[in-house]
Design a protein around this motif. Structure first.
Motif, mmCIF file in Angstrom:
data_model
loop_
_atom_site.group_PDB
_atom_site.id
_atom_site.type_symbol
_atom_site.label_atom_id
_atom_site.label_comp_id
_atom_site.label_asym_id
_atom_site.label_seq_id
_atom_site.Cartn_x
_atom_site.Cartn_y
_atom_site.Cartn_z
ATOM 1 N N ASP A 22 0.865 -1.182 0.000
ATOM 2 C CA ASP A 22 0.000 0.000 0.000
ATOM 3 C C ASP A 22 0.899 1.230 0.000
ATOM 4 N N PRO A 23 0.880 2.044 -1.054
ATOM 5 C CA PRO A 23 1.743 3.237 -1.118
ATOM 6 C C PRO A 23 1.515 4.220 0.024
ATOM 7 N N GLN A 24 0.362 4.107 0.705
ATOM 8 C CA GLN A 24 0.115 4.983 1.846
ATOM 9 C C GLN A 24 0.749 4.418 3.131
ATOM 10 N N ASN A 25 1.281 3.228 3.040
ATOM 11 C CA ASN A 25 2.041 2.657 4.156
ATOM 12 C C ASN A 25 3.490 3.122 4.031
ATOM 13 N N ILE A 26 4.196 2.560 3.069
ATOM 14 C CA ILE A 26 5.521 3.019 2.647
ATOM 15 C C ILE A 26 5.503 2.985 1.132
ATOM 16 N N PRO A 27 5.672 4.123 0.466
ATOM 17 C CA PRO A 27 5.579 4.126 -1.007
ATOM 18 C C PRO A 27 6.633 3.239 -1.661
ATOM 19 N N GLY A 28 7.889 3.409 -1.234
ATOM 20 C CA GLY A 28 8.965 2.636 -1.826
ATOM 21 C C GLY A 28 10.162 2.608 -0.902
ATOM 22 N N THR A 29 10.974 1.578 -1.045
ATOM 23 C CA THR A 29 12.145 1.440 -0.184
ATOM 24 C C THR A 29 13.229 0.656 -0.898
ATOM 25 N N SER A 30 14.466 0.854 -0.443
ATOM 26 C CA SER A 30 15.595 0.039 -0.880
ATOM 27 C C SER A 30 16.324 -0.457 0.359
ATOM 28 N N VAL A 31 16.738 -1.704 0.315
ATOM 29 C CA VAL A 31 17.417 -2.333 1.440
ATOM 30 C C VAL A 31 18.694 -2.996 0.925
ATOM 31 N N ALA A 32 19.781 -2.821 1.661
ATOM 32 C CA ALA A 32 21.051 -3.447 1.276
ATOM 33 C C ALA A 32 21.748 -3.984 2.512
ATOM 34 N N LEU A 239 -0.102 10.158 3.238
ATOM 35 C CA LEU A 239 1.153 10.581 2.621
ATOM 36 C C LEU A 239 0.895 11.433 1.388
ATOM 37 N N THR A 240 1.665 12.509 1.265
ATOM 38 C CA THR A 240 1.690 13.324 0.049
ATOM 39 C C THR A 240 3.144 13.644 -0.258
ATOM 40 N N GLU A 241 3.414 13.984 -1.496
ATOM 41 C CA GLU A 241 4.783 14.331 -1.869
ATOM 42 C C GLU A 241 5.070 15.794 -1.547
ATOM 43 N N ARG A 242 6.347 16.068 -1.220
ATOM 44 C CA ARG A 242 6.786 17.422 -0.895
ATOM 45 C C ARG A 242 8.209 17.598 -1.424
ATOM 46 N N HIS A 243 8.735 18.809 -1.323
ATOM 47 C CA HIS A 243 10.073 19.073 -1.853
ATOM 48 C C HIS A 243 11.155 18.445 -0.976
ATOM 49 N N GLN A 244 12.300 18.183 -1.566
ATOM 50 C CA GLN A 244 13.455 17.711 -0.812
ATOM 51 C C GLN A 244 13.973 18.838 0.089
ATOM 52 N N PRO A 245 14.300 18.556 1.347
ATOM 53 C CA PRO A 245 14.840 19.605 2.223
ATOM 54 C C PRO A 245 16.173 20.173 1.753
ATOM 55 N N GLN A 390 12.060 7.699 1.957
ATOM 56 C CA GLN A 390 12.048 9.163 1.892
ATOM 57 C C GLN A 390 10.693 9.625 2.425
ATOM 58 N N ILE A 391 10.576 9.555 3.748
ATOM 59 C CA ILE A 391 9.333 9.925 4.417
ATOM 60 C C ILE A 391 9.649 10.862 5.580
ATOM 61 N N LEU A 392 8.947 11.950 5.651
ATOM 62 C CA LEU A 392 8.984 12.858 6.795
ATOM 63 C C LEU A 392 7.600 12.861 7.432
ATOM 64 N N PRO A 393 7.501 13.097 8.746
ATOM 65 C CA PRO A 393 8.576 13.389 9.691
ATOM 66 C C PRO A 393 9.337 12.156 10.151
ATOM 67 N N PHE A 394 10.471 12.440 10.828
ATOM 68 C CA PHE A 394 11.352 11.412 11.358
ATOM 69 C C PHE A 394 10.622 10.526 12.382
ATOM 70 N N ALA A 395 11.167 9.329 12.577
ATOM 71 C CA ALA A 395 10.634 8.340 13.521
ATOM 72 C C ALA A 395 9.255 7.862 13.110
ATOM 73 N N ASP A 396 9.124 7.539 11.818
ATOM 74 C CA ASP A 396 7.888 6.984 11.285
ATOM 75 C C ASP A 396 7.772 5.525 11.732
ATOM 76 N N MET A 397 6.716 5.202 12.446
ATOM 77 C CA MET A 397 6.599 3.870 13.032
ATOM 78 C C MET A 397 6.509 2.764 11.986
ATOM 79 N N LYS A 398 5.956 3.071 10.826
ATOM 80 C CA LYS A 398 5.853 2.054 9.781
ATOM 81 C C LYS A 398 7.250 1.683 9.266
#
Length: 416
Positions: A22-32, A239-245, A390-398
């Protein structure tokens, strides 16, 4: 040499796929995941580029890694110490190359009417203090007093603009731990002592000898085309998209780019399968396993993983305020541990002094980035991992849940 069982990769993929279903959970991620030789034991990306950008994520997508940058900044600082350019405990060195810090004041208060109360410091700042967040600096998003000051004077630490490190101190140097822009100042010091830009130093002295690609503080057009979208989760969970800090180094305006600061605290853009090679150097006692080139002396790595603040064993339990709620959630403590054992801090990373429930060894280090990126470095078991979003704010429980599941699964399938 650490490896993962064949079934572990499948288990990790299932966990990651479920997290981004579900993109409203975590839209996308990379793990290494990597071992001390720099071998990539696992690299996987899933989901879409942003909550509104449906382009599929691949392992080639670029992330703003925020405070995951700090470990590279500390490596560069320790290289300068190895060369004899700087001493960890010399206030003279700091004041020679950063005279701005000789008489930098302490912020006591900002009134509702905008009256600022500053007082002189009485203690001098050292490089060790800058690298351990004990020099007196904070971050406005974790400190309401600094947030009020920053709003008054238009300071945003994460933009990379020329004034991003111009806030006063929050406390007397050497008297407490508070997370802030100390490592930015540490590498301004290093850059001036070396006579080179931080981006050039990191590229030539870490990324190139370690064989790290697609990683820089100044992304070109091609890298920017692979950049993940930044997302904001509102209080309702949407979740909505916003500019990069980190706007300055990404700006199309040449003048803004040229005047921007190479931020040792938050300035690197990379992809996880490349950045874990930097972390793997620390697993391998300072040597890049893939190239055989020494990046740091073994004693420097040992110092980075030595608890610098044993006299403050509960520093991480002071918690953080959500002074700027669109950047961070409030946290009661950084790393909850059953029984509240003593906590440690090295040179730019949290040290867990006891084994964690996931299996992470005592003496391991870990840290994170504001946009919910998390890594750990386990020198004892020879494994390092990184989970990036790439999710704000910090400490997202998901995302924290995903990180915990990934780490526990890695240790369950780790083979020596």
């Amino acid at each position: 040499m650490a490896t993962l069982s064949p079934s572990t990769s499948d288990a990790l993929k299932q966990i990651i796929d479920a997290a981004v279903a579900d993109p409203q959970n975590i839209p996308g991620t990379s793990v290494a995941i990597a071992n001390k030789n720099g071998d990539i034991l696992f690299s996987y990306a899933a989901g879409q580029v942003g909550s509104e950008t449906k382009t599929p994520v691949t392992v080639d997508n670029i992330y703003w890694i925020a405070s995951c940058t700090k470990i590279s900044g500390s490596i560069i600082a320790m290289q300068a110490v190895e060369k004899g350019l700087l001493d960890l405990d010399s206030a003279d060195d700091v004041e020679k190359y950063c005279p701005e810090l000789k008489n930098i004041p302490i912020l006591k208060d900002v009134s509702k009417e905008g009256h600022v109360t500053l007082v002189p410091k009485t203690k001098r700042i050292t490089l060790r203090m800058l690298l351990t967040h004990t020099a007196g600096f904070g971050y406005s998003f974790f400190n309401q007093n600094l947030a009020n000051y920053s709003e008054l004077f238009g300071i945003e630490e994460l933009t990379g603009n020329s004034n991003c490190v111009s806030s006063p101190l929050s406390f007397e140097p050497g008297t407490k731990w508070e997370y802030g822009v100390g490592i930015d100042w540490a590498c301004i010091l290093v850059s001036r002592a070396e006579g080179a830009s931080l981006n050039d130093l990191i590229t030539k002295n870490i990324f190139e000898p370690a064989g790290v690609k697609d990683t820089t503080m100044r992304p070109d057009t091609e890298l920017k085309s692979r950049l993940m979208a930044m997302n904001y989760r509102d209080p309702s969970g949407k979740l909505t998209e916003r500019h990069q800090p980190m706007t300055a180094s990404l700006s199309e305006d040449v003048v803004i780019r040229e005047q921007s600061i190479d931020s040792a605290g938050a300035g690197i853009f990379s992809r996880p399968a490349e950045y874990v090679k930097v972390l793997a150097v620390l697993l391998n006692k300072g040597v890049a396993g893939q190239t055989g080139k020494r990046i740091l002396k073994e004693e420097s790595v040992k110092e980075m993983f030595t608890n610098q603040i044993p006299h403050w064993p509960d520093f991480g339990r002071q918690g953080i305020d959500a002074a700027i709620p669109h950047l961070t959630n409030p946290l009661p403590e950084f790393f909850p541990q059953d029984g509240n054992p003593p906590q440690g801090w090295g040179l730019s990373l949290f040290l867990n002094l006891t084994e964690s429930p996931s299996g992470r060894s005592a003496g391991s280090g870990f840290w994170c980035g504001l946009a919910n990126l998390y890594y750990w470095i386990d020198i004892t078991k020879g494994v390092t991992g990184m989970v990036c979003t790439q999710i704000l704010p910090f400490a997202d429980m998901k995302v924290l849940t995903l990180f915990g599941e990934v780490e526990a699964t890695v240790y369950k399938g780790l083979q020596q």
